[in-house]
Structure formats: structure tokens, C-alpha cells
Design an enzyme around this catalytic site. Structure first.
Site, PDB file in Angstrom:
ATOM      1  N   HIS A 255       0.806  -1.394  -0.044  1.00 40.84           N
ATOM      2  CA  HIS A 255      -0.044  -0.101  -0.066  1.00 40.84           C
ATOM      3  C   HIS A 255       0.845   1.273   0.002  1.00 40.84           C
ATOM      4  O   HIS A 255       0.323   2.362  -0.233  1.00 40.84           O
ATOM      5  CB  HIS A 255      -0.984  -0.146   1.158  1.00 40.84           C
ATOM      6  CG  HIS A 255      -0.363   0.281   2.376  1.00 40.84           C
ATOM      7  ND1 HIS A 255       0.147  -0.430   3.415  1.00 40.84           N
ATOM      8  CD2 HIS A 255      -0.397   1.489   3.041  1.00 40.84           C
ATOM      9  CE1 HIS A 255       0.486   0.185   4.537  1.00 40.84           C
ATOM     10  NE2 HIS A 255       0.282   1.482   4.234  1.00 40.84           N
TER      11      HIS A 255
ATOM     12  N   GLU B  34       3.523   5.747  -3.164  1.00 41.72           N
ATOM     13  CA  GLU B  34       3.730   6.805  -2.600  1.00 41.72           C
ATOM     14  C   GLU B  34       5.254   7.481  -2.411  1.00 41.72           C
ATOM     15  O   GLU B  34       5.518   8.598  -2.802  1.00 41.72           O
ATOM     16  CB  GLU B  34       3.107   7.021  -1.112  1.00 41.72           C
ATOM     17  CG  GLU B  34       2.591   7.929  -0.738  1.00 41.72           C
ATOM     18  CD  GLU B  34       1.925   7.866   0.716  1.00 41.72           C
ATOM     19  OE1 GLU B  34       2.465   8.620   1.604  1.00 41.72           O
ATOM     20  OE2 GLU B  34       1.334   6.659   0.895  1.00 41.72           O
ATOM     21  N   ASP B  35       6.073   6.713  -2.115  1.00 42.05           N
ATOM     22  CA  ASP B  35       7.394   7.156  -1.766  1.00 42.05           C
ATOM     23  C   ASP B  35       8.624   6.307  -2.153  1.00 42.05           C
ATOM     24  O   ASP B  35       9.647   6.031  -1.525  1.00 42.05           O
ATOM     25  CB  ASP B  35       7.531   7.854  -0.478  1.00 42.05           C
ATOM     26  CG  ASP B  35       7.090   6.856   0.709  1.00 42.05           C
ATOM     27  OD1 ASP B  35       6.623   7.565   1.877  1.00 42.05           O
ATOM     28  OD2 ASP B  35       6.813   5.546   0.644  1.00 42.05           O
TER      29      ASP B  35
HETATM   30 MN    MN Z   1       0.837   3.116   5.467  1.00 43.52          MN
END
Ligand code: MN
Length: 537
Positions: free
Chosen positions: A116, A120-121
Site C-alpha cells: 500500500h 507513494e514514496d
Molecule cells: Mn501506510
């Protein structure tokens, strides 16, 4: 210094010696060297082993290959990242996946939880994720990543988070399920953060995440979120209530054993195959029961109202009602405490029969009766349709309340207004009232007869001229008490009263009245964004 081989042994031994879970993927090529040789590697191995065991326990046919692919990708993507606690970052997504696997969700959901945070990064793209796992997993992770909001900590960011969560939930409630588990693990490991940040996150958890998790019906996660936020925000009170629960528990356990054995004997005699279990109490809901009482009265009051809760899970709906019959024959039911949420599910699609009886020795007992499918939905909520292998998705009608909340943003002028309104709606207690033909209608506590009218149909709301409550003339603007029968009178009137706008509680009624008045109502709400603007009617 941890020996490299001993770390690997931990994971391999766990899987092989267990004798049931299929062999793990080959760790030696997977665990990055730096990770293996650190103490964190032990934790990572342990989490992977537990995750695979939880998946396998839930379903021997579980697609462990997919989960392993996700683990491999996450290990690689997060290999040089650490949490504030100093542990390898990958322990976080693995723990989140563990939470969900323990609730029995399907392989794509577990895998998406493992991955998850990769979009994002880290350098991982949606395509890379999709190729490594599956299109479905990539879509889920993409939706989860979109919910991330710059953490200003203010009302604006809370409102933005909530709005994004609701929008995502409409597309696929599994996204909210993953976000809730994500927040749950962050709350469990809150201690590593600076105190100020802890308070901010705990507050946001209480205001936004817990109500939303509860509202989609993910009650197991919602309850723990509430307790963890409570513990952080009011440690002293949390301690007092925890002690109260501990004090009462021996008494409760003894009672529970008695109730369970008597009930199971009678059910067996009636030829019913059901599973009976005791319900655990959580601290926050117990606190809410005693919050207005003097601590000196806590033990006694709680003993009267809330000593024992029992759950019976039956094979089918017919057995649920048959079980109800057995319960009623065994113990005297308390008047007005029976709720049939099977015939009339709650907003979040929760279904069960709730019955309160005077159990052994005249002690009140609350019994919940439901099928296995209802039980799964009571655990992880509307997402159950998607998150488990079986069953089709809920209909738009099922999720109507969610759609309403998302649409609400168009009528709210500021982030504050939106947040306040939606959170109020999410956290509201429900009451049940009845139509003259005996149909049960669920409304938020504090709802008026007008809300009831609009709930039945917009035209009934617009045309309402009066109301009978339990056969007696009542006020359209009056608040409804639980359990009453409501008969809306109408026909002579051509439309709503602008004054109603101030009185109604539900978004549905507010919306309908607003639409009717169009521009006039917009002026009403577009005036300066102070609470007093509504009093200019
Ligand atoms: Mn998280």
C-alpha cells in the site's frame, strides 16, 4: 549482532515445520542483505511467516503466490527505508496486511495492503506493481495512494481526507478497509512520534477514521481505533474504565458460562446447529455508557445494564428466527428491547436479531442472533461483498448513504461546515421507528417527523401537513422517540416551509428542502459562514 543464517532460519523453519502452510518464497534472494543482518530482519521474517499462516488459516486455497509477489516487491521497494522507531519500514505494510488477513479478507486485499505504500514514496510505478502482482492489486493501491493528503493537521486537511475516503469508498469500500488498517497500525505504534503529533493523529483518528470505519461496518477495526485514540487523548479516564471492565469480568465470565451452556443445551434439543460465543467489551463503548454517572455508581449501573452479551451464529435466516423462539421460551424477554435488523438492516447493512432477556438469576442478557454471512459483514462491513471471495457487490442503493455524504460537499461552503456535518452524520446514533404498516425505518437520533417523511419519499416530505405519533396528534418538527409508529398526514400543502430547513436532521431532508427553494435556500446557506447565518430565516 544477528547471524544472517539464523534470521533466514526463523522464516523458513516457521513455514516448513508448521507442516501445513506451503513453502515460502525463497528468502535468500529476496531479503536485502542490509535487512537480513539487522535485528529488524527478525521482525520482518516473523511478520511474513505470520501473514502467510493467517492467509492459509483463512483459506487453504488462498493465493499465496500473489501475496508472495507483493511481499517481494515491498521488501525491495522499501529496502532502504526505516520507520521513526528504527525498524525497517516494510514492517509497517506487513503488519497492516496481517491485520486484514486476520479478518479473513481475500488475496488481492492482503496483497494490496502489503504494497500500500510503494507508490507513494518509492520508485515503483503503477505498471511495475501491476506486472509484479495483478491489475486488481495495482488499482487498489492506486486508490489508497490517492487518499494521502498533506498533513497540515488542520480542519482543511481532515475534511479533504474524509472527502477523498468517501469518494474512494463509493468506488470500492475495500480501499477504506485498507486505509483503516493502515491507520490502526500507525495508532498501535504511535509512541515513536513526538507527543504533539501523537495528539493530532489520535484526534484525527477519533474524528474521522473511527467513525468512517464504523460506518462502513468495519467494526473490529473501528473499535480498536476508538480505544487507542481514547487511551492517547484521555489516559486517566481510559485507565479507570479499563479497571472497571477488569473488576467486572470474573462475574461476567461466570454468568456467560451459565448462559452459554443453558442455551446450547436447548438449541441442541431443538435440533439447531449454532455457534455461541461471548462478546468482548471495548473500553470506549463502556465509557460512553458510564460517562454521565458518578464513578461510585459505575459498578452497580454497568452490572444492571451490560453484564453479559452473547452472540449466536446460525446456518441460515430461518434458524435465526427459530433460535429466537428458543431464547424466548427459555428466558423472559424485556419489553421494547427486541430489534429485527434482519428484516430492516442498519445504514451500514448490519443485520442481526437483538433480544434482551432476563437470563439465569434474573440478570439481563443481550443476545445477538445472525448468520455467518451477516457475521462477516458485521466484522468488516460493506466491503465484505468485495473482500471475501463469495457474493456480489452491494447495489448503489445499499451505499446510498455514502453517496449522499459525498454529494453533501456541494452544499457545504467551507471545509469546517463539511467536516462538521459529515462527522456528525457518521457518528450519530441510530433510532428505529415504524410506519403504520409496521415497517422499521432507521434514522439518526434527534431526527424529526419531517425527517421520517422525507426518508419515506421526497413528495411525502414536501406535502406533509401534520403527523400522528402512536395514533396521537404530534408535531412535524418534534424529535422522534425510538420505537414509535409515525403516520404522516398530508396532501393539502404545495411545498415545504423554509423554516423546516433549520429543524431537519438528515442530509436527505435538508437536500430536498434546499432543492425546492433553489436560490432562496442557497442564499440562506451562502451567507457569511458563521453559525448564525442559519438564524436569518
Ligand atoms: Mn501506510
Amino acid at each position: 549482532m544477528v547471524n544472517v543464517n539464523s534470521v533466514l532460519d526463523v522464516s523458513l523453519t516457521g513455514c516448513v515445520d508448521d507442516g501445513t502452510v506451503p513453502r515460502c518464497l525463497d528468502w535468500e534472494g529476496v531479503l536485502p542483505q542490509g535487512l537480513v543482518s539487522s535485528p529488524g530482519g527478525v521482525l520482518v521474517s516473523k511478520l511474513i511467516r505470520e501473514l502467510r499462516q493467517a492467509c492459509f488459516r483463512c483459506d487453504p486455497e488462498f493465493d499465496l503466490g500473489l501475496v508472495d509477489a507483493g511481499i517481494r516487491l515491498a521488501l525491495d521497494a522499501h529496502s532502504d527505508q526505516k520507520r521513526l522507531s528504527g525498524e525497517p519500514f516494510v514492517t509497517h505494510p506487513l503488519a497492516v496486511a496481517n491485520i486484514l488477513a486476520g479478518l479473513g479478507v481475500s488475496a488481492p486485499v492482503v496483497t494490496a495492503a502489503v504494497c500500500h505504500d510503494v507508490l507513494e514514496d518509492t520508485g515503483v510505478t503503477v505498471d511495475m506493481l501491476s506486472n509484479a502482482t495483478s491489475v486488481e492489486v495495482a488499482r487498489l493501491v492506486e486508490a489508497v495512494s490517492k487518499i494521502v493528503v498533506p498533513a497540515s493537521g488542520g480542519v482543511d486537511s481532515q475534511a479533504a481526507t474524509l472527502q477523498k475516503m468517501l469518494t474512494a469508498a463509493l468506488g470500492d469500500p475495500r480501499v477504506v478497509l485498507i486505509k483503516s488498517a493502515d491507520r490502526l497500525h500507525n495508532m498501535r505504534t504511535l509512541g515513536a512520534l513526538p507527543p504533539e503529533k501523537q495528539d493530532r493523529i489520535a484526534l484525527e483518528t477519533r474524528e474521522v477514521y473511527a467513525p468512517l470505519a464504523f460506518r462502513i461496518g468495519a467494526s473490529v477495526i473501528a473499535r480498536e481505533l476508538e480505544d487507542l485514540a481514547f487511551q492517547r487523548l484521555e489516559p486517566e479516564m481510559f485507565g479507570m474504565v479499563s479497571q472497571l471492565i477488569a473488576r467486572l469480568s470474573p462475574q461476567r465470565d461466570a454468568m456467560l458460562t451459565k448462559v452459554t451452556s443453558e442455551l446450547s443445551r436447548e438449541l441442541k434439543a431443538a435440533g439447531l446447529e449454532c455457534v455461541i460465543s461471548g462478546r468482548t467489551k471495548h473500553v470506549w463503548s463502556t465509557y460512553k455508557k458510564v460517562v454521565n454517572l458518578d464513578p461510585g455508581d459505575w459498578d452497580e449501573m454497568l452490572g444492571v445494564w451490560d453484564l453479559v452479551g452473547v452472540r449466536v451464529v446460525c446456518e441460515n435466516v430461518r434458524d435465526c428466527y427459530a433460535t429466537l423462539g428458543v431464547v424466548h421460551e427459555l428466558w423472559r424477554p424485556l419489553p421494547n428491547r427486541f430489534r429485527d435488523y434482519i428484516a430492516s438492516p442498519k445504514f451500514n447493512l448490519y443485520q442481526s436479531l437483538h433480544v434482551n432477556v432476563l437470563g439465569p438469576g434474573g440478570v439481563p442478557v443481550e443476545i445477538q442472533i445472525r448468520t455467518q454471512e451477516m457475521h462477516e459483514r458485521a466484522t468488516i462491513g460493506v466491503a465484505a461483498h468485495w473482500a471475501y471471495k463469495k457474493g456480489g457487490p452491494p447495489t448503489t442503493q445499499d451505499l446510498e448513504w455514502m453517496l449522499r455524504l459525498v454529494e453533501w460537499q456541494t452544499t457545504a461552503d467551507t471545509a469546517e461546515e463539511y467536516l462538521e456535518a459529515v462527522v456528525a452524520e457518521l457518528t450519530e446514533d441510530e433510532i428505529q421507528v415504524f410506519t403504520p404498516s409496521g415497517e422499521m425505518v432507521s434514522l439518526p437520533a434527534g431526527a424529526t417527523a419531517l425527517d421520517f417523511a422525507y426518508q419515506i419519499h421526497t413528495d411525502i416530505g414536501h406535502g406533509a401537513t401534520g403527523v400522528k405519533i402512536d395514533g396521537q396528534p404530534g408535531l412535524l418538527t418534534g424529535q422522534l422517540q425510538p420505537g414509535v409508529t409515525v403516520q404522516v398526514l398530508g396532501g393539502r400543502r404545495s411545498g415545504p416551509d423554509l423554516e423546516w430547513f433549520r429543524v431537519v436532521r438528515t442530509p436527505r431532508a435538508r437536500e430536498a428542502i434546499k432543492r425546492w427553494f433553489g436560490k432562496a435556500a442557497r442564499q440562506l446557506t451562502n451567507e457569511p459562514t458563521t453559525p448564525t447565518s442559519q438564524q436569518t430565516v
